[in-house]
Design a protein around this motif. Sequence first.
Motif, PDB file in Angstrom:
ATOM      1  N   SER A  84       0.826  -1.215   0.000  1.00  0.00           N
ATOM      2  CA  SER A  84       0.000   0.000   0.000  1.00  0.00           C
ATOM      3  C   SER A  84       0.860   1.265   0.000  1.00  0.00           C
ATOM      4  O   SER A  84       0.627   2.195  -0.778  1.00  0.00           O
ATOM      5  N   ILE A  85       1.860   1.319   0.851  1.00  0.00           N
ATOM      6  CA  ILE A  85       2.747   2.477   0.881  1.00  0.00           C
ATOM      7  C   ILE A  85       3.699   2.449  -0.316  1.00  0.00           C
ATOM      8  O   ILE A  85       4.159   3.486  -0.796  1.00  0.00           O
ATOM      9  N   GLY A  86       3.956   1.247  -0.846  1.00  0.00           N
ATOM     10  CA  GLY A  86       4.866   1.091  -1.975  1.00  0.00           C
ATOM     11  C   GLY A  86       4.387   1.797  -3.225  1.00  0.00           C
ATOM     12  O   GLY A  86       5.181   2.314  -4.012  1.00  0.00           O
ATOM     13  N   THR A  87       3.066   1.835  -3.428  1.00  0.00           N
ATOM     14  CA  THR A  87       2.503   2.516  -4.598  1.00  0.00           C
ATOM     15  C   THR A  87       2.893   3.986  -4.598  1.00  0.00           C
ATOM     16  O   THR A  87       3.323   4.535  -5.619  1.00  0.00           O
ATOM     17  N   PHE A  88       2.757   4.621  -3.454  1.00  0.00           N
ATOM     18  CA  PHE A  88       3.132   6.032  -3.333  1.00  0.00           C
ATOM     19  C   PHE A  88       4.637   6.223  -3.482  1.00  0.00           C
ATOM     20  O   PHE A  88       5.089   7.149  -4.181  1.00  0.00           O
ATOM     21  N   LEU A  89       5.410   5.355  -2.854  1.00  0.00           N
ATOM     22  CA  LEU A  89       6.869   5.485  -2.907  1.00  0.00           C
ATOM     23  C   LEU A  89       7.388   5.358  -4.333  1.00  0.00           C
ATOM     24  O   LEU A  89       8.288   6.097  -4.747  1.00  0.00           O
ATOM     25  N   ARG A  90       6.811   4.436  -5.096  1.00  0.00           N
ATOM     26  CA  ARG A  90       7.256   4.233  -6.470  1.00  0.00           C
ATOM     27  C   ARG A  90       6.817   5.387  -7.373  1.00  0.00           C
ATOM     28  O   ARG A  90       7.580   5.842  -8.223  1.00  0.00           O
ATOM     29  N   ARG A  91       5.583   5.840  -7.194  1.00  0.00           N
ATOM     30  CA  ARG A  91       5.077   6.931  -8.030  1.00  0.00           C
ATOM     31  C   ARG A  91       5.863   8.215  -7.798  1.00  0.00           C
ATOM     32  O   ARG A  91       6.158   8.966  -8.735  1.00  0.00           O
ATOM     33  N   SER A  92       6.237   8.480  -6.559  1.00  0.00           N
ATOM     34  CA  SER A  92       6.960   9.702  -6.216  1.00  0.00           C
ATOM     35  C   SER A  92       8.471   9.549  -6.364  1.00  0.00           C
ATOM     36  O   SER A  92       9.207  10.519  -6.198  1.00  0.00           O
ATOM     37  N   LYS A  93       8.929   8.322  -6.648  1.00  0.00           N
ATOM     38  CA  LYS A  93      10.357   8.002  -6.771  1.00  0.00           C
ATOM     39  C   LYS A  93      11.095   8.067  -5.431  1.00  0.00           C
ATOM     40  O   LYS A  93      12.334   7.998  -5.394  1.00  0.00           O
ATOM     41  N   ILE A  94      10.358   8.200  -4.343  1.00  0.00           N
ATOM     42  CA  ILE A  94      10.995   8.268  -3.025  1.00  0.00           C
ATOM     43  C   ILE A  94      11.690   6.955  -2.687  1.00  0.00           C
ATOM     44  O   ILE A  94      12.668   6.941  -1.927  1.00  0.00           O
ATOM     45  N   ASP A  95      11.213   5.848  -3.261  1.00  0.00           N
ATOM     46  CA  ASP A  95      11.851   4.551  -2.980  1.00  0.00           C
ATOM     47  C   ASP A  95      13.300   4.518  -3.440  1.00  0.00           C
ATOM     48  O   ASP A  95      14.093   3.699  -2.973  1.00  0.00           O
ATOM     49  N   GLU A  96      13.667   5.435  -4.355  1.00  0.00           N
ATOM     50  CA  GLU A  96      15.032   5.461  -4.883  1.00  0.00           C
ATOM     51  C   GLU A  96      15.989   6.290  -4.024  1.00  0.00           C
ATOM     52  O   GLU A  96      17.210   6.219  -4.206  1.00  0.00           O
ATOM     53  N   ILE A  97      15.452   7.075  -3.096  1.00  0.00           N
ATOM     54  CA  ILE A  97      16.292   7.995  -2.317  1.00  0.00           C
ATOM     55  C   ILE A  97      17.473   7.308  -1.609  1.00  0.00           C
ATOM     56  O   ILE A  97      18.569   7.883  -1.564  1.00  0.00           O
ATOM     57  N   PRO A  98      17.311   6.099  -1.029  1.00  0.00           N
ATOM     58  CA  PRO A  98      18.453   5.464  -0.367  1.00  0.00           C
ATOM     59  C   PRO A  98      19.670   5.254  -1.266  1.00  0.00           C
ATOM     60  O   PRO A  98      20.777   4.999  -0.779  1.00  0.00           O
ATOM     61  N   GLN A  99      19.488   5.389  -2.576  1.00  0.00           N
ATOM     62  CA  GLN A  99      20.618   5.213  -3.475  1.00  0.00           C
ATOM     63  C   GLN A  99      21.636   6.344  -3.366  1.00  0.00           C
ATOM     64  O   GLN A  99      22.719   6.252  -3.954  1.00  0.00           O
ATOM     65  N   VAL A 100      21.302   7.384  -2.609  1.00  0.00           N
ATOM     66  CA  VAL A 100      22.326   8.404  -2.348  1.00  0.00           C
ATOM     67  C   VAL A 100      23.482   7.763  -1.583  1.00  0.00           C
ATOM     68  O   VAL A 100      24.620   8.243  -1.660  1.00  0.00           O
ATOM     69  N   LEU A 101      23.206   6.685  -0.851  1.00  0.00           N
ATOM     70  CA  LEU A 101      24.273   5.951  -0.158  1.00  0.00           C
ATOM     71  C   LEU A 101      25.201   5.293  -1.175  1.00  0.00           C
ATOM     72  O   LEU A 101      26.425   5.283  -1.002  1.00  0.00           O
ATOM     73  N   ASN A 102      24.618   4.750  -2.249  1.00  0.00           N
ATOM     74  CA  ASN A 102      25.432   4.187  -3.327  1.00  0.00           C
ATOM     75  C   ASN A 102      26.259   5.263  -4.009  1.00  0.00           C
ATOM     76  O   ASN A 102      27.409   5.038  -4.399  1.00  0.00           O
ATOM     77  N   VAL A 103      25.666   6.456  -4.135  1.00  0.00           N
ATOM     78  CA  VAL A 103      26.376   7.574  -4.764  1.00  0.00           C
ATOM     79  C   VAL A 103      27.561   7.993  -3.899  1.00  0.00           C
ATOM     80  O   VAL A 103      28.673   8.181  -4.392  1.00  0.00           O
ATOM     81  N   LEU A 104      27.340   8.111  -2.593  1.00  0.00           N
ATOM     82  CA  LEU A 104      28.419   8.506  -1.684  1.00  0.00           C
ATOM     83  C   LEU A 104      29.540   7.467  -1.668  1.00  0.00           C
ATOM     84  O   LEU A 104      30.713   7.820  -1.515  1.00  0.00           O
TER      85      LEU A 104
END
Length: 206
Positions: A84-104
């Motif tokens: 249920s929360i995943g739908t919002f996270l995917r639509r807003s792209k917020i699910d990708e935010i943790p990838q800033v750790l990969n960037v760092l």
Amino acid sequence: MQKGIKRVIDIVLSLIVLVLFLPLWIIIAILIKVTSKGPIFFLQERPGQYREIFKVYKFRTMELGSEKMVKGQEVIGSDDRITSIGTFLRRSKIDEIPQVLNVLKGEMSLVGPRPERIASLDDYDEEISKRLNMKPGMTGLAQVSGNIYLDLQDRYKFDVYYVEHFSLLLDIKIIIRTIGVVIFGEDKYIDKCLVELNSGQRSTSV
């Protein structure tokens, strides 16, 4: 020189996102835990620059046991495995935010070809393999040109174009367009590409 500046920008902006969005991370973590069983983060091995394997970070948006995916096929919003929360996270792209750790960590960049599943490497020819000559990105040229509405081969063409025509100006255009994609949706940009693949000329629109 430009790639060196790109790395500095990656580090600075990733740190800003990490600090400013920390309260949001906490809220999302709580929502994920109370709405479905499983871990907060989803980690999966992906091929990075020059085929180096790394683990990409995402907020978990799907039910446990949904890791098996079809090669080259994107998960769409109507997939019943999405929480249920995943739908919002995917639509807003917020699910990708943790990838800033990969960037760092230097495994990814803010902009670049999106990291695919390891199984996809079996289909790479010499031309497609060019997409691995730069670090994968949190967003990329294909992602702001239709993304899931594009044929897989067209996505590859956008990725290769980006690698062959990289510039900080193109990165800025992609980042600006990404904001539009988050607000209006990927379907709004199907026929509004930043570049013309056939002519090889760059577009000036964002």
